[in-house]
Structure formats: C-alpha cells, structure tokens
Scaffold this motif. Structure first.
Motif, PDB file in Angstrom:
ATOM      1  N   ALA A 346       0.825  -1.208   0.000  1.00  0.00           N
ATOM      2  CA  ALA A 346       0.000   0.000   0.000  1.00  0.00           C
ATOM      3  C   ALA A 346       0.859   1.258   0.000  1.00  0.00           C
ATOM      4  CB  ALA A 346      -0.928  -0.006   1.219  1.00  0.00           C
ATOM      5  N   THR A 347       1.897   1.281   0.816  1.00  0.00           N
ATOM      6  CA  THR A 347       2.756   2.460   0.899  1.00  0.00           C
ATOM      7  C   THR A 347       3.527   2.677  -0.400  1.00  0.00           C
ATOM      8  OG1 THR A 347       3.015   2.105   3.285  1.00  0.00           O
ATOM      9  CG2 THR A 347       4.591   3.565   2.227  1.00  0.00           C
ATOM     10  N   THR A 348       4.018   1.607  -0.978  1.00  0.00           N
ATOM     11  CA  THR A 348       4.737   1.715  -2.247  1.00  0.00           C
ATOM     12  C   THR A 348       3.843   2.311  -3.326  1.00  0.00           C
ATOM     13  OG1 THR A 348       6.144  -0.181  -1.686  1.00  0.00           O
ATOM     14  CG2 THR A 348       5.982   0.408  -4.016  1.00  0.00           C
ATOM     15  N   ALA A 349       2.598   1.841  -3.392  1.00  0.00           N
ATOM     16  CA  ALA A 349       1.658   2.369  -4.389  1.00  0.00           C
ATOM     17  C   ALA A 349       1.328   3.834  -4.125  1.00  0.00           C
ATOM     18  CB  ALA A 349       0.386   1.529  -4.398  1.00  0.00           C
ATOM     19  N   ALA A 350       1.104   4.188  -2.845  1.00  0.00           N
ATOM     20  CA  ALA A 350       0.740   5.563  -2.506  1.00  0.00           C
ATOM     21  C   ALA A 350       1.855   6.536  -2.874  1.00  0.00           C
ATOM     22  CB  ALA A 350       0.408   5.658  -1.017  1.00  0.00           C
ATOM     23  N   LEU A 351       3.092   6.192  -2.555  1.00  0.00           N
ATOM     24  CA  LEU A 351       4.208   7.076  -2.878  1.00  0.00           C
ATOM     25  C   LEU A 351       4.447   7.136  -4.386  1.00  0.00           C
ATOM     26  CD1 LEU A 351       6.760   6.177  -0.043  1.00  0.00           C
ATOM     27  CD2 LEU A 351       5.141   8.083  -0.132  1.00  0.00           C
ATOM     28  N   TRP A 352       4.247   6.039  -5.061  1.00  0.00           N
ATOM     29  CA  TRP A 352       4.363   6.022  -6.527  1.00  0.00           C
ATOM     30  C   TRP A 352       3.330   6.947  -7.150  1.00  0.00           C
ATOM     31  CZ3 TRP A 352       0.802   4.019 -10.188  1.00  0.00           C
ATOM     32  CH2 TRP A 352       1.294   3.897 -11.502  1.00  0.00           C
ATOM     33  N   LEU A 353       2.116   6.954  -6.611  1.00  0.00           N
ATOM     34  CA  LEU A 353       1.073   7.853  -7.115  1.00  0.00           C
ATOM     35  C   LEU A 353       1.455   9.312  -6.888  1.00  0.00           C
ATOM     36  CD1 LEU A 353      -2.075   5.909  -5.897  1.00  0.00           C
ATOM     37  CD2 LEU A 353      -1.551   6.455  -8.286  1.00  0.00           C
ATOM     38  N   ALA A 355       4.548  10.482  -6.754  1.00  0.00           N
ATOM     39  CA  ALA A 355       5.596  10.781  -7.739  1.00  0.00           C
ATOM     40  C   ALA A 355       4.986  10.969  -9.125  1.00  0.00           C
ATOM     41  CB  ALA A 355       6.627   9.657  -7.759  1.00  0.00           C
ATOM     42  N   LEU A 356       3.951  10.183  -9.412  1.00  0.00           N
ATOM     43  CA  LEU A 356       3.234  10.320 -10.683  1.00  0.00           C
ATOM     44  C   LEU A 356       2.569  11.692 -10.766  1.00  0.00           C
ATOM     45  CD1 LEU A 356       2.959   8.196 -12.957  1.00  0.00           C
ATOM     46  CD2 LEU A 356       0.702   7.637 -12.034  1.00  0.00           C
ATOM     47  N   THR A 357       2.093  12.184  -9.635  1.00  0.00           N
ATOM     48  CA  THR A 357       1.486  13.514  -9.587  1.00  0.00           C
ATOM     49  C   THR A 357       2.503  14.585  -9.937  1.00  0.00           C
ATOM     50  OG1 THR A 357      -0.144  12.815  -7.940  1.00  0.00           O
ATOM     51  CG2 THR A 357       0.323  15.176  -8.077  1.00  0.00           C
ATOM     52  N   ASP A 358       3.723  14.454  -9.443  1.00  0.00           N
ATOM     53  CA  ASP A 358       4.780  15.406  -9.815  1.00  0.00           C
ATOM     54  C   ASP A 358       4.968  15.443 -11.323  1.00  0.00           C
ATOM     55  OD1 ASP A 358       5.828  16.580  -7.371  1.00  0.00           O
ATOM     56  OD2 ASP A 358       6.544  14.585  -6.849  1.00  0.00           O
ATOM     57  N   ARG A 359       4.997  14.279 -11.940  1.00  0.00           N
ATOM     58  CA  ARG A 359       5.214  14.238 -13.385  1.00  0.00           C
ATOM     59  C   ARG A 359       3.989  14.769 -14.142  1.00  0.00           C
ATOM     60  NH1 ARG A 359       7.999   9.551 -11.726  1.00  0.00           N
ATOM     61  NH2 ARG A 359       6.327   8.072 -12.197  1.00  0.00           N
ATOM     62  N   ALA A 360       2.804  14.440 -13.656  1.00  0.00           N
ATOM     63  CA  ALA A 360       1.578  14.919 -14.309  1.00  0.00           C
ATOM     64  C   ALA A 360       1.487  16.442 -14.234  1.00  0.00           C
ATOM     65  CB  ALA A 360       0.352  14.278 -13.667  1.00  0.00           C
ATOM     66  N   GLU A 365       1.717  13.989 -20.143  1.00  0.00           N
ATOM     67  CA  GLU A 365       0.379  13.465 -20.451  1.00  0.00           C
ATOM     68  C   GLU A 365       0.276  11.975 -20.159  1.00  0.00           C
ATOM     69  OE1 GLU A 365      -2.402  15.002 -21.238  1.00  0.00           O
ATOM     70  OE2 GLU A 365      -1.368  16.902 -21.008  1.00  0.00           O
ATOM     71  N   HIS A 366       1.357  11.255 -20.391  1.00  0.00           N
ATOM     72  CA  HIS A 366       1.358   9.821 -20.082  1.00  0.00           C
ATOM     73  C   HIS A 366       1.122   9.599 -18.598  1.00  0.00           C
ATOM     74  CE1 HIS A 366       3.170   5.874 -19.117  1.00  0.00           C
ATOM     75  NE2 HIS A 366       2.761   5.518 -20.328  1.00  0.00           N
ATOM     76  N   ALA A 367       1.799  10.384 -17.761  1.00  0.00           N
ATOM     77  CA  ALA A 367       1.614  10.274 -16.310  1.00  0.00           C
ATOM     78  C   ALA A 367       0.198  10.656 -15.909  1.00  0.00           C
ATOM     79  CB  ALA A 367       2.629  11.166 -15.589  1.00  0.00           C
ATOM     80  N   THR A 368      -0.374  11.646 -16.577  1.00  0.00           N
ATOM     81  CA  THR A 368      -1.743  12.067 -16.275  1.00  0.00           C
ATOM     82  C   THR A 368      -2.731  10.941 -16.536  1.00  0.00           C
ATOM     83  OG1 THR A 368      -1.232  14.375 -16.778  1.00  0.00           O
ATOM     84  CG2 THR A 368      -3.552  13.730 -16.825  1.00  0.00           C
ATOM     85  N   MET A 369      -2.593  10.277 -17.671  1.00  0.00           N
ATOM     86  CA  MET A 369      -3.492   9.165 -17.996  1.00  0.00           C
ATOM     87  C   MET A 369      -3.283   7.990 -17.057  1.00  0.00           C
ATOM     88  SD  MET A 369      -4.024   8.908 -22.101  1.00  0.00           S
ATOM     89  CE  MET A 369      -2.285   8.805 -22.511  1.00  0.00           C
ATOM     90  N   LEU A 370      -2.023   7.695 -16.757  1.00  0.00           N
ATOM     91  CA  LEU A 370      -1.725   6.573 -15.876  1.00  0.00           C
ATOM     92  C   LEU A 370      -2.265   6.824 -14.474  1.00  0.00           C
ATOM     93  CD1 LEU A 370      -0.333   3.875 -15.403  1.00  0.00           C
ATOM     94  CD2 LEU A 370       1.826   5.101 -15.097  1.00  0.00           C
ATOM     95  N   ARG A 371      -2.156   8.051 -14.004  1.00  0.00           N
ATOM     96  CA  ARG A 371      -2.674   8.390 -12.677  1.00  0.00           C
ATOM     97  C   ARG A 371      -4.184   8.273 -12.621  1.00  0.00           C
ATOM     98  NH1 ARG A 371      -2.122  14.387 -10.122  1.00  0.00           N
ATOM     99  NH2 ARG A 371      -3.429  14.776 -11.959  1.00  0.00           N
TER     100      ARG A 371
END
Length: 556
Positions: A346-353, A355-360, A365-371
């Motif tokens: 759960a923690t790994t996924a939350a922190l990955w999300l 980091a994905l927000t930073d990129r979005a 755009e790829h990060a935005t769709m993936l998020r």
C-alpha cells in the motif's frame, strides 16, 4: 508477598522515528529526491516523540465544540477547538503538509509531501482533514486564474492562522469542501442548494449541506445549482468587509472516529460566493480537488496500516509467551509478516502515485493518464483493506489492544473513514470502469505499466493475463453485469499494480511473499496465512520500530 509487581508489559512506543521505514528511503532514492531525507526524518522524529503523541491524545479526548450564538444571543457560528488541535495544525503547516507543493519549484514536491504526511499521519487523523482539503483546493482554484492569484498564496504559505478574519487579511488560510446533501449523498447532481448571480458578478447561495468537511476553514468550495446547472463556487467564511458570510453551522457530526475534526451540517442563507469555472461545470471543476483528496485517502490508509504494524511488531518483540518472545512464535511471525507485506504494498503504491502527480503536474500526459486509473483503483483497494488490517493489528496485542490507552481502538475507528471519504468503495470501483470506458487509452497505459514487470514472476504474468481476459469479457457484457463485477476486477487491478511495483522496486522477500500470496492466490481469508518457504525475518525487521524508550507524557 507483593501482589502488584508489573512484569512482561510492553514499554510505550515513543521516542522513535516514524520515517525510519525502508520504503521511504528506497522510493526517494529511486526518484532522485534524496535531498529531502533529512527533512523527512525531522518529521518522523517529531511524530514519534512523546510530545506529539500526547498532542494527538488530547485532541482526540477533547473534540471540538460548536457555539452557534454568543452569550447575548448574537449568531456567531464558531467552533472551539482544544489548544492541542491548533498546535497540530501549526506543526503540520510548518512541515508543508498542506498546499506548499503547489508553490514549490522542487520537481519532487508532491512525493516529498506524501512521505512526510505518511510519517506524520499516526499522530492524529482529524486535523489532517483541513490539511488535505487545503492541499487539494489549489488545483481546483486554478480553473479561475484571478481567484487562484487571490487565494493561492495564503493556501500555500507555510503557516497557520485560526483567527476569524477575511482571507484577504490573513497570510495563512485553509480550505474546506461542501458538496454532500441529505437527499443525494454521492449523487451530487441531485443537489438542491441554489446559487443566483448578482449584478456585481457574485452569487447568493441558499441551501443545506448534510456534510461539510472542515467548516471552520477560511474558504469553502461549494456545489450549488445555478441557472446554467450544477456549479462550483468559492465561499469565504468572512467577507472582504470583515462581516460574517451567511454560513450557519447547524450541528457537528457525532462520528465513529476522526473526533478532533469538526465535520458539520451547514446552512447557507444568502451566502456570497464567487463562481469557479463555468455554470454547469461544477463536477468537472471540483473533481480536481477530489482527485487530490483521494490521493490523500490512499496515503492515509497506507500510513494507518504501517502504524498498526509498528504497534504489533513492537508489542511482539517485547512481550514473552511460553518462555520466548512473541515475535518468535511461528504463527505470530506469519501474521506480522503478512500485515507488513500489506502495508508495504500500500505504501509503495501511494508514494508512486505521489511521484506520478509530480510528473503529471509538470505536463507529462502519459503520467496524467496513468494516474487517472491507478489512483482510482488504489483508492478503492487500499482503503478497503485498511479496516481489516487494523482489526488484525489490534488482535496482535490481545486484550491490551482492545483498551483505549493502547491507541489501537482509535486506529480501528479511523480505518473505515478513508474508504467512505471522497467516494465509497462502489463509487471508486465504478469510477475506474467508467474511466476505462470513456478513455480506453488510460486503460491501455495502465496495462503498459503492468507489462514493465512481465517476465519477473510466472505468478504475476498469469495474474495479469487473467486480468486482461476479464476486460475482454466486460466488453461484451450488459451494463448491469459490467457493474456487478466491478469490485472484483478493480481489486485485481490494484493487486496487479502493487505486484508490479514490488517486483520491480521492492525488497525481494516482500515481493516474493506478495507474489506467492496475493498473485498466486496461495492465501487464506485472514492475515497470517502466508505460504511456507518465505523468508519472514527481513519482512518483520523492516517493520519493527527502532530506538524506542522515550518517557511517555501524561495526558491530562
């Protein structure tokens, strides 16, 4: 003979660093954000201190009190908080857990904030509601550049001001959300609150909100029916001329948990607000705020799981049963390791999300769709797992865990909130499938992410193949059948995502345990049923608190 000699009792879990958790450092190093480690550990040391724990205890024991009128009968609509609450808010905003990432030029600002929020989380969940709302309000306000220019500096400044003044008169402000009505719940399009435009461009808002988060905030984002349809409005508690706006606090909710936070019913009586976005675009406008609070729900649930594991492992290390430490009993080791694996995923996924927000937010755009899809599936699954995780962690302490001063009952009461807040399980699951139907490219991007871990584990490959087949089947189903299977499919998406992240980036023992139990489905229906042959020692070691022993403060 002495009859009251105390032996074999576990020392208080204080004086430790809550950020001393391998997943934090591993993630920050992988993302290139190691410069934040010292700051993160400053947060962790404060969170694990006896003083911070005592503040959380006091805020929980002394919930806010509503005062609708003063002694003379004048309407004041004020909420009185215990001083501990205000101190917690000062600390959290000083750490930058609210809106500061939006004003930062650090490319990892949202990730760093997520790690700090996760480390601080176990202190007190209630005050984190306005912290989260303030964080989430900024992207919604950016729909209107003029309103963003007016209010964003106060929402992102690192400080706290609880005074009842106009936002323009304050350096630091907070924000809340006011959507839910008694007849609608999650169906916000059924809202009946009305908004009528005035000659000066403002709107007068009249209606009743069944649930308003953080109603004492300086700004509330409100959904109301304008002539052009459901519309989002920014409503200040105090008008620019210093007079109170037409916001009437009817009562505070008597909730299962989250006691330090004032959640209330609000009546709007010709309250003045500014339109945010076009009329009829209220839901798309406020969804920018909802997405960020959903991220915080995922972070909060993961943080809660980790707090439960820390309490359980700490107890098991210090408690002796049948002549040896409880942690050395084989079945207890299985339970502790299983709880730790769940928390790490759960923690790994939350922190990955995060980091994905930073990129979005940087325009990827790829990060935005993936998020878009990944956030929905994680919010659903992680938040649904938290209550049963809390129950098992509590049981590790036996009867001691059922007693309030262990703090495990508080953890247990808080756990369901994240699943209810910002869309219950059904809402989150259906939102995932709706996104997949409306934006097939976002689903394709999600499976491309899963493909990154292909070939690393046969159980993972088979699990992802089965998941892909489920979506093939869903394409041919009637809508009712499509909804009927939503929880199963979305839950498997979340498991696949965590499995992918752990197999690529996690500790080998954790990844193996996750693959064998969750992906290989070699697991019972409760915690503590990991299959044999897994090295449990490093899993438990990674989740055992270090450096405990600070003297506990007495809570008045």
């Amino acid at each position: 003979m002495t009859t009251h000699e105390v032996t074999n009792q576990v020392p208080p879990l204080t004086g430790h660093d809550t950020a001393d958790y391998a997943v934090f450092e591993e993630t920050l190093r992988r993302e290139g954000a190691t410069s934040a480690l010292d700051e993160l550990h400053d947060v962790g040391r404060q969170a694990g201190s006896a003083h911070a724990i005592a503040l959380g205890d006091r805020a929980e024991a002394h919930p806010p009190v509503l005062h609708t009128h003063d002694r003379y009968g004048h309407r004041i609509d004020q909420v009185a908080y215990d001083p501990s609450y205000h101190e917690l808010m000062e600390i959290s905003t000083g750490f930058g857990l609210h809106g500061t990432p939006w004003a930062s030029d650090d490319p990892h600002a949202h990730l760093v904030r997520a790690a700090k929020l996760s480390a601080w989380g176990p202190v007190d969940a209630g005050h984190q509601c306005p912290i989260s709302m303030t964080y989430a309000a900024v992207p919604a306000l950016r729909v209107d550049p003029a309103l963003a220019e007016q209010f964003e500096p106060g929402l992102t400044a690192a400080g706290y001001d609880s005074s009842f003044r106009a936002p323009s008169e304050k350096q630091f402000i907070t924000a809340g959300m006011s959507m839910t009505e008694k007849q609608g719940g999650s169906d916000v399009r059924a809202n009946t609150t009305r908004a009528q435009e005035q000659a000066d461009g403002t709107y007068l808002i009249t209606g009743h909100k069944w649930f308003t988060s953080a109603p004492m905030s300086d700004l509330l984002l409100v959904l109301a029916q304008a002539p052009g349809g459901l519309t989002c409005l920014v409503v200040p508690r105090v008008l620019p001329d210093g007079t109170a706006n037409g916001i009437r606090l009817q009562r505070l909710k008597d909730k299962l948990g989250n006691h330090s936070n004032a959640s209330g019913e609000v009546e709007y009586v010709d309250a003045v607000g500014w339109r945010l976005g076009d009329e009829g675009r209220g839901v798309p406008t406020i969804i920018a705020m909802v997405n960020m609070t959903r991220l915080d729900c995922t972070i909060g649930s993961a943080s809660s799981m980790r707090a439960g594991v820390l309490q359980a492992t700490h107890h098991a290390v210090h408690r002796r049963v049948f002549g040896r430490p409880l942690v050395d009993q084989p079945l207890m080791r299985n339970v502790l390791a299983d709880l730790a694996v769940e928390a790490e995923g759960a923690t790994t996924a939350a922190l990955w999300l995060a980091a994905l927000t930073d990129r979005a937010e940087a325009g990827d755009e790829h990060a935005t769709m993936l998020r878009r899809v990944s956030l929905a599936v994680s919010k659903y699954h992680v938040c649904k797992r938290s209550p049963i995780h809390a129950a098992e962690a509590l049981e590790c302490l036996g009867g001691n865990g059922y007693v309030e001063d262990s703090r495990m009952p508080r953890l247990y009461r808080e756990a369901p909130l994240m699943s209810v807040w910002e869309g219950s399980g059904n809402v989150a699951a259906l939102d995932t499938l709706r996104a997949a139907a409306k934006q097939p490219e976002s689903l394709a991007v999600f499976f491309e992410e899963l493909d990154e871990a292909r070939g690393s584990d046969r159980r993972y490959d088979a699990f992802v193949d089965e998941l892909g087949s489920a979506f093939t089947d869903l394409d041919t189903m009637e809508p009712e059948s499509f909804q009927y299977r939503a929880r199963r499919v979305v839950g498997d998406m979340a498991i696949a995502l965590q499995g992918s992240l752990l197999l690529r980036h996690g500790h080998p023992a954790v990844a193996e345990a996750f693959a064998a139990s969750r992906l290989g489905r070699d697991r019972g229906d409760v915690f503590g049923t990991l299959p044999t042959g897994i090295d449990l020692a490093p899993i438990i070691e990674r989740s055992t608190p270090k450096g405990t022993g600070e003297k506990q403060e007495v809570v008045a």
